[in-house]
Design a protein around this motif. Structure first.
Motif, PDB file in Angstrom:
ATOM      1  N   ILE A  14      -4.810  13.114   1.457  1.00 20.61           N
ATOM      2  CA  ILE A  14      -5.646  13.147   2.666  1.00 20.61           C
ATOM      3  C   ILE A  14      -5.297  11.934   3.522  1.00 20.61           C
ATOM      4  N   SER A  15      -5.057  12.184   4.788  1.00 18.23           N
ATOM      5  CA  SER A  15      -4.820  11.110   5.760  1.00 18.23           C
ATOM      6  C   SER A  15      -6.088  10.869   6.578  1.00 18.23           C
ATOM      7  N   VAL A  16      -6.183   9.656   7.118  1.00 15.20           N
ATOM      8  CA  VAL A  16      -7.341   9.294   7.942  1.00 15.20           C
ATOM      9  C   VAL A  16      -6.855   9.026   9.358  1.00 15.20           C
ATOM     10  N   ASP A  68      -9.242  -4.643  -5.041  1.00 13.95           N
ATOM     11  CA  ASP A  68      -9.030  -4.752  -3.594  1.00 13.95           C
ATOM     12  C   ASP A  68      -9.419  -3.411  -2.983  1.00 13.95           C
ATOM     13  N   LYS A  69     -10.635  -3.324  -2.500  1.00 16.32           N
ATOM     14  CA  LYS A  69     -11.181  -2.034  -2.066  1.00 16.32           C
ATOM     15  C   LYS A  69     -10.440  -1.461  -0.870  1.00 16.32           C
ATOM     16  N   ILE A  70      -9.934  -2.314   0.008  1.00 17.22           N
ATOM     17  CA  ILE A  70      -9.240  -1.798   1.197  1.00 17.22           C
ATOM     18  C   ILE A  70      -7.904  -1.177   0.807  1.00 17.22           C
ATOM     19  N   SER A  71      -7.120  -1.906  -0.002  1.00 21.29           N
ATOM     20  CA  SER A  71      -5.827  -1.356  -0.444  1.00 21.29           C
ATOM     21  C   SER A  71      -6.023  -0.145  -1.355  1.00 21.29           C
ATOM     22  N   GLN A  72      -7.054  -0.228  -2.182  1.00 23.96           N
ATOM     23  CA  GLN A  72      -7.324   0.886  -3.087  1.00 23.96           C
ATOM     24  C   GLN A  72      -7.692   2.146  -2.307  1.00 23.96           C
ATOM     25  N   PHE A  73      -8.358   1.979  -1.170  1.00 21.04           N
ATOM     26  CA  PHE A  73      -8.708   3.148  -0.365  1.00 21.04           C
ATOM     27  C   PHE A  73      -7.442   3.828   0.162  1.00 21.04           C
ATOM     28  N   VAL A  74      -6.455   3.012   0.597  1.00 23.89           N
ATOM     29  CA  VAL A  74      -5.195   3.577   1.074  1.00 23.89           C
ATOM     30  C   VAL A  74      -4.491   4.329  -0.061  1.00 23.89           C
ATOM     31  N   ASP A  75      -4.457   3.719  -1.258  1.00 19.66           N
ATOM     32  CA  ASP A  75      -3.851   4.384  -2.410  1.00 19.66           C
ATOM     33  C   ASP A  75      -4.580   5.677  -2.745  1.00 19.66           C
ATOM     34  N   LEU A  76      -5.912   5.633  -2.663  1.00 20.43           N
ATOM     35  CA  LEU A  76      -6.706   6.804  -2.993  1.00 20.43           C
ATOM     36  C   LEU A  76      -6.434   7.950  -2.017  1.00 20.43           C
ATOM     37  N   LEU A 111       7.547   7.464   7.495  1.00 21.84           N
ATOM     38  CA  LEU A 111       8.972   7.665   7.742  1.00 21.84           C
ATOM     39  C   LEU A 111       9.709   7.749   6.412  1.00 21.84           C
ATOM     40  N   PRO A 112      10.782   8.465   6.354  1.00 23.07           N
ATOM     41  CA  PRO A 112      11.543   8.562   5.101  1.00 23.07           C
ATOM     42  C   PRO A 112      12.009   7.187   4.613  1.00 23.07           C
ATOM     43  N   ASN A 113      11.940   6.992   3.313  1.00 19.25           N
ATOM     44  CA  ASN A 113      12.417   5.778   2.653  1.00 19.25           C
ATOM     45  C   ASN A 113      11.682   4.516   3.118  1.00 19.25           C
ATOM     46  N   THR A 114      10.424   4.690   3.456  1.00 19.72           N
ATOM     47  CA  THR A 114       9.574   3.530   3.815  1.00 19.72           C
ATOM     48  C   THR A 114       8.262   3.637   3.059  1.00 19.72           C
ATOM     49  N   ASP A 115       7.588   2.491   2.993  1.00 18.92           N
ATOM     50  CA  ASP A 115       6.280   2.450   2.330  1.00 18.92           C
ATOM     51  C   ASP A 115       5.135   2.284   3.326  1.00 18.92           C
ATOM     52  N   GLY A 116       5.432   2.259   4.594  1.00 16.28           N
ATOM     53  CA  GLY A 116       4.381   2.032   5.590  1.00 16.28           C
ATOM     54  C   GLY A 116       3.419   3.188   5.679  1.00 16.28           C
ATOM     55  N   GLN A 117       2.169   2.934   5.322  1.00 18.28           N
ATOM     56  CA  GLN A 117       1.150   3.994   5.334  1.00 18.28           C
ATOM     57  C   GLN A 117       0.070   3.773   6.388  1.00 18.28           C
ATOM     58  N   THR A 118      -0.045   2.563   6.902  1.00 14.26           N
ATOM     59  CA  THR A 118      -1.098   2.274   7.886  1.00 14.26           C
ATOM     60  C   THR A 118      -0.443   1.942   9.219  1.00 14.26           C
ATOM     61  N   PHE A 119      -1.038   2.462  10.279  1.00 15.94           N
ATOM     62  CA  PHE A 119      -0.468   2.305  11.614  1.00 15.94           C
ATOM     63  C   PHE A 119      -1.593   2.078  12.625  1.00 15.94           C
ATOM     64  N   GLN A 120      -1.233   1.306  13.656  1.00 10.02           N
ATOM     65  CA  GLN A 120      -2.041   1.307  14.865  1.00 10.02           C
ATOM     66  C   GLN A 120      -1.444   2.349  15.785  1.00 10.02           C
ATOM     67  N   ILE A 121      -2.276   3.194  16.364  1.00 10.08           N
ATOM     68  CA  ILE A 121      -1.752   4.298  17.164  1.00 10.08           C
ATOM     69  C   ILE A 121      -2.254   4.195  18.593  1.00 10.08           C
ATOM     70  N   SER A 122      -1.346   4.425  19.508  1.00  7.89           N
ATOM     71  CA  SER A 122      -1.671   4.476  20.931  1.00  7.89           C
ATOM     72  C   SER A 122      -1.267   5.871  21.407  1.00  7.89           C
ATOM     73  N   ILE A 151      -4.062   6.247   8.737  1.00 14.02           N
ATOM     74  CA  ILE A 151      -3.721   5.978   7.341  1.00 14.02           C
ATOM     75  C   ILE A 151      -3.012   7.216   6.813  1.00 14.02           C
ATOM     76  N   HIS A 152      -1.728   7.075   6.508  1.00 12.89           N
ATOM     77  CA  HIS A 152      -0.929   8.208   6.052  1.00 12.89           C
ATOM     78  C   HIS A 152      -1.168   8.422   4.552  1.00 12.89           C
ATOM     79  N   GLY A 153      -1.865   9.489   4.210  1.00  4.28           N
ATOM     80  CA  GLY A 153      -2.198   9.751   2.820  1.00  4.28           C
ATOM     81  C   GLY A 153      -1.548  10.995   2.258  1.00  4.28           C
ATOM     82  N   ARG A 154      -0.503  11.436   2.880  1.00  6.24           N
ATOM     83  CA  ARG A 154       0.175  12.667   2.411  1.00  6.24           C
ATOM     84  C   ARG A 154       0.848  12.392   1.065  1.00  6.24           C
ATOM     85  N   SER A 155       0.534  13.216   0.112  1.00 10.14           N
ATOM     86  CA  SER A 155       1.048  13.009  -1.241  1.00 10.14           C
ATOM     87  C   SER A 155       2.541  13.286  -1.291  1.00 10.14           C
TER      88      SER A 155
END
Length: 921
Positions: free
Chosen positions: A701-703, A687-695, A749-760, A715-719
């Motif tokens: 690195i965040s996008v 799954d290239k899209i999910s794998q990119f988020v994991d990568l 956010l602490p204690n969450t797994d959400g890494q992708t967001f729509q931002i306004s 895309i929150h990529g902070r290790s």
């Protein structure tokens, strides 16, 4: 010119069927040659031009005795025309026969002496009772030629008079045939063949009618249906044909039993004959394919070029047809239904009346012919014709009764178009002829339903486009309706209207495919090619508008703002020589750029990843169409079989069915591919899209990307381990700790797994972002704006570091005046694709579980790309009638757009992220 004969004055010694002839000259005292050409004989009354003996009128030539012995001298024996025998010589002059009945009635002998009138081999009392002398001319309107016909000159007056005075059936038929040869054209001022026929028809009303048909007089042929306005529509639509047709089941009935009564030009009845076998089809073909013309529901088309010399050879004498359709009555008996003829060459008072589509103005007829090489002979019937008339187009039209559920039809109609040919060089001249059988039904209701659907869905498309435009305005941070807003609305509307046209055309194509091919009792018939024009127009509009949407999509994706935020921090310090000062100072250890290059390459690779495999899609569609045989479902016949015999007739293609079959296969295979990739491949393989988020998370690195002025994706990529620039052992240890839940979660956010967001983002945030980004673009400005103390590379490096520091501090809530909040989107916001809250003071991060950042990639626009591929495939196929060519060009189109998207997307990525394009491979 096909065999040899002896010259005049020579007898035949051996013949061998004309291939090798031996001749011998006759002696002077026996200079005549017998009728059979084998002997010489003395001729007491001279010789004919052919070298045979000749006799006077009413004499017969006798060359042999009763027992067959050849006489030395031929005898001319007078036929006794007195009251005791009433005999006269026959046409060949070889025997005495009873003279024609009119001679006996008028003169009580076999002579038609003055004042009686001899015309056309008949004797009439003079001048009482005779019809006015008819005009023996034939008008060939196409050529603008009017000829005095030798056949009319010889037979018109006699046929009309014998029909009028004696009700002679053969003479009446002959007169009717001459009217048909004159294209049934009527004129109130001309006493031509049709004028004489009409005179007799009007004045024999008391003689009675045949089969209760008011247009069919006793002893007269049925030529017309009458000239009352609106009569044609009554004939064609008032009464239904009294039988039904079905395609399948035990009551299957698909044969049209056409039968024709045929006559020769002289009015003699020849025979009844079925149309099967190609009686009306001038083009040669196999028996099976010729008979397919009379299979109900099978649209038949045949056309070819025929040389004039072949026409003159095969149709030296015209044959006239009265056509009927045979059916079984309720009592089990066979019945005949008369078939009307629409002659497009017919003139009424010098005007063509059958040219328009308004049947109320039509003048229907009954009798027709295929080739007339007789009326165009001018002076001598023995010479070739100057003009011939050919039925160049014959169409049998069968119309289904509206709202029928049992296969009821109106009476068929045969439309005939004649072509006049001026004979000059028969060997080189040719004529294009065609024969077709078409099936039609009233399509007005279907058209109304299509218009209603188009109006309703088009109105909804306007509303949806307005919502999209409002969402776009909100995301750009502008509230002013300007020219750009109107232009954007038109682009949105183009895409939505393309979807409307696509839905209507796919629905229409599948409707006709299912209901026509699957029906048992005939209730629907396919639209005619002329009725498909609106459908093709809809497809063309859908393609044009969808192409505009694709270009808009490409421009939007190729102009996004994107930046890779590197969270990695320096490890320790290093000694570094200061350039120009000659001293060594300690400095923070540099952070490796390779992780950023790696993420940039991965992003570059997934820009054109799709939810389906385009190559497999094209090949699978082509396989099912051409190999499995689904293309046969697009033929205009009732068969739903996927295979066809090579000997069987292949009906023409229906453009609606071709689109319906191909579009259904495209959609079905695409849905199966999406299910396969979503359920199996992306879950168990890649799954290239999910794998990119994991990568991104592994690379620390965040996008940060902005698809609009104030809207984008993050895309929150902070290790979770604090750093990623490490060796293999530590990397594996970190992954193991993460797998065993021995560290915090990856979410923003602490204690969450959400890494992708729509931002306004707020306006202030955007202005600050643009201010930093200004340094990247300033190098393209005038030279006076450049900082002379620093080169471009140093400017870019400083801008990169500044942007990285700003965005990382923004994510860490450092800038209180440019802070953000994280919240969930409302369900209605998700459905409408817009945000209700405006980020005035704080930016808003919307939780996103579906990787919506794919909206700026091919992956998130699969529906748009798939519809464009289907429409492109269909447009090429409708233009070329070739699924193979359509598949090839569709694949080329996909590759071209993918190349453009990759190339320009790579340039935009390098420009916006400061990643050197040389490292994007």
């Amino acid at each position: 010119g096909s065999s040899c004969v002896c010259e005049t004055g020579y007898r035949m010694v051996s013949g061998n069927d004309g291939f090798s002839v031996t001749c011998e000259k006759c002696p002077e005292n026996m200079s005549g040659v017998t009728q059979d050409g084998w002997n010489c004989i003395t001729c007491p009354k001279g010789l004919t031009s052919n070298g045979n003996c000749k006799c006077s009128n009413n004499e017969i030539l006798v060359e042999r005795s009763v027992d067959g012995i050849l006489l030395d001298e031929a005898l001319c024996i007078h036929c006794n025309g007195s009251e005791q025998s009433f005999s006269a010589s026959d046409a060949s002059g070889s025997r005495c026969v009873r003279c024609e009945e009119t001679f006996i009635q008028v003169s009580k002998s076999c002579d038609c002496n003055s004042p009686n009138i001899l015309t056309g081999g008949l004797c009439f009392l003079a001048p009482e009772g005779l019809l006015p002398k008819g005009v023996a001319t034939v008008r060939f309107a196409e050529l603008g030629i009017t000829l005095t016909s030798a056949w009319f000159l010889k037979n018109l007056q006699s046929s009309a008079s014998a029909c009028w005075l004696y009700s002679n059936l053969t003479a009446c038929q002959a007169l009717g045939n001459m009217c048909v040869m004159n294209m049934n054209s009527l004129s109130s001022s001309v006493t031509d063949a049709c004028g004489l026929f009409q005179y007799i028809f009007v004045n024999t009303a008391r003689s009675g009618i045949v089969h209760s048909i008011p247009y069919w007089r006793h002893n007269l042929p049925w030529l017309y249906y009458g000239d009352q306005p609106g009569l044609a529509s009554q004939v064609l639509e008032k009464n239904n044909f009294p039988t039904t047709f079905s395609f399948k089941g035990t009551d299957k009935d698909v044969k049209l039993q056409f039968i024709a009564a045929s006559f020769d030009a002289a009015g003699n009845f020849l025979k009844w004959q079925s149309l099967e076998g190609g009686i009306l089809q001038l083009c040669p073909d196999t028996q099976t394919k010729l008979n397919a013309a009379y299979t109900f529901g099978t649209t038949y088309q045949q056309s070819c070029k025929i040389s004039v010399s072949k026409i003159l050879l095969d149709f030296a004498n015209p044959v006239f047809y009265d056509l009927f359709l045979e059916y079984n009555g309720g009592n089990g008996q066979q019945h005949l239904w008369a078939i009307p003829i629409l002659n497009l060459n017919l003139q009424y008072n010098e005007k063509f009346v059958n040219q328009g589509s308004n049947m109320n103005n039509w003048l229907l007829t009954r009798r027709f012919f295929l080739v007339d090489a007789l009326s165009g002979k001018e002076n001598d019937l023995g010479k070739p014709p100057r003009v011939i008339r050919i039925a160049s187009q014959i169409t049998i039209s069968i119309r289904l009764v509206s709202h029928t559920q049992r296969g009821t039809i109106y009476p068929p109609l045969i439309t005939v178009t004649y072509t006049d040919v001026l004979v000059q060089n028969p060997e080189t001249q040719s004529v294009m002829v065609s024969f077709s059988v078409s099936y039609e039904m009233n399509q007005s209701e279907a058209q109304i339903q299509t218009d209603i659907a188009l109006g309703v869905l088009g109105g909804l498309a306007v509303l949806w486009s307005l919502l999209k435009t409002a969402g776009w305005k909100r995301r750009t941070g502008s509230s002013i309706i300007d020219l750009q807003t109107v232009f954007k609305f038109l682009l949105f509307y183009a895409g939505d209207l393309a979807n409307v046209f696509f839905i209507i055309t796919v629905g229409t194509g599948i409707y006709w495919l299912v209901f026509f091919k699957a029906q048992q009792f005939v209730s629907v018939l396919l639209p005619l090619p002329s009725q498909e024009e609106d459908f093709v127009t809809y497809i063309a509009c859908a393609f044009s508008l969808k192409a505009l949407q694709i270009l808009h999509l490409l421009v939007s994706q190729l102009t996004i703002d994107i930046f890779f935020i590197d969270w990695e921090r320096p490890k320790g310090k290093v000694l570094k020589a200061v350039e120009g000062e000659g001293v060594i100072k300690s400095a923070a250890a540099p952070v490796s750029i390779w992780r950023t290059y790696f993420i940039a390459n991965e992003w570059n690779e997934i820009q054109t990843v799709r939810k389906i495999n385009p190559l497999f899609q094209v090949l699978a569609v082509l396989f099912f169409l051409e190999v499995v045989g689904f293309s046969n479902l697009a033929l205009m016949d009732a068969s739903s079989s996927l295979t066809r015999s090579s000997e069987s007739y292949v009906a023409p293609w229906s453009r609606i069915l071709r689109f319906g079959v191909s579009a259904a296969l495209w959609v079905a295979i695409a849905i199966l591919q999406v299910i396969f990739f979503a359920v199996f491949y992306e879950r168990f393989v890649e799954d290239k899209i999910s794998q990119f988020v994991d990568l991104c998370c592994v690379s620390n690195i965040s996008v940060f990307l902005l698809s609009h002025n104030c809207f984008g994706h993050y895309i929150h990529g902070r290790s979770v381990h604090g750093h990623a620039d490490t060796n293999m052992e530590e990397m594996n240890m970190n992954l193991k700790r993460e797998a065993e839940n021995m560290c915090s979660q990856r979410g923003l956010l602490p204690n969450t797994d959400g890494q992708t967001f729509q931002i306004s983002i707020s306006r202030k945030m955007r202005l600050h972002y643009d201010w930093i980004h200004e340094t990247l673009t300033r190098k393209r400005g005038p030279a006076r704006l450049l900082d002379s103390s620093a080169n471009t590379f140093e400017q870019s490096t400083r801008a990169y570091n500044t942007m990285n520091k700003f965005l990382s501090s923004f994510i860490d809530h450092v800038h209180k005046e440019m802070d953000y909040i994280v919240k969930d989107k409302l369900l209605l916001e998700r459905i409408l694709g817009m945000e209700f809250m405006e980020p005035i003071e704080k930016s808003i991060f919307y939780n996103d579980e579906g990787h919506s950042f794919s909206d700026v990639l091919y992956y998130g626009n699969e529906t748009t790309l798939l519809i464009f591929d289907i429409l492109f495939f269909s447009i090429v196929d409708l233009a070329s009638q070739s699924f193979v060519l359509a598949a090839l060009l569709t694949y080329l189109q996909q590759e071209i757009f993918r190349f453009i998207r990759n190339t320009l997307g790579q340039k935009n990525l390098a420009s916006k992220t400061l990643v050197d394009e040389r490292f994007l491979i």
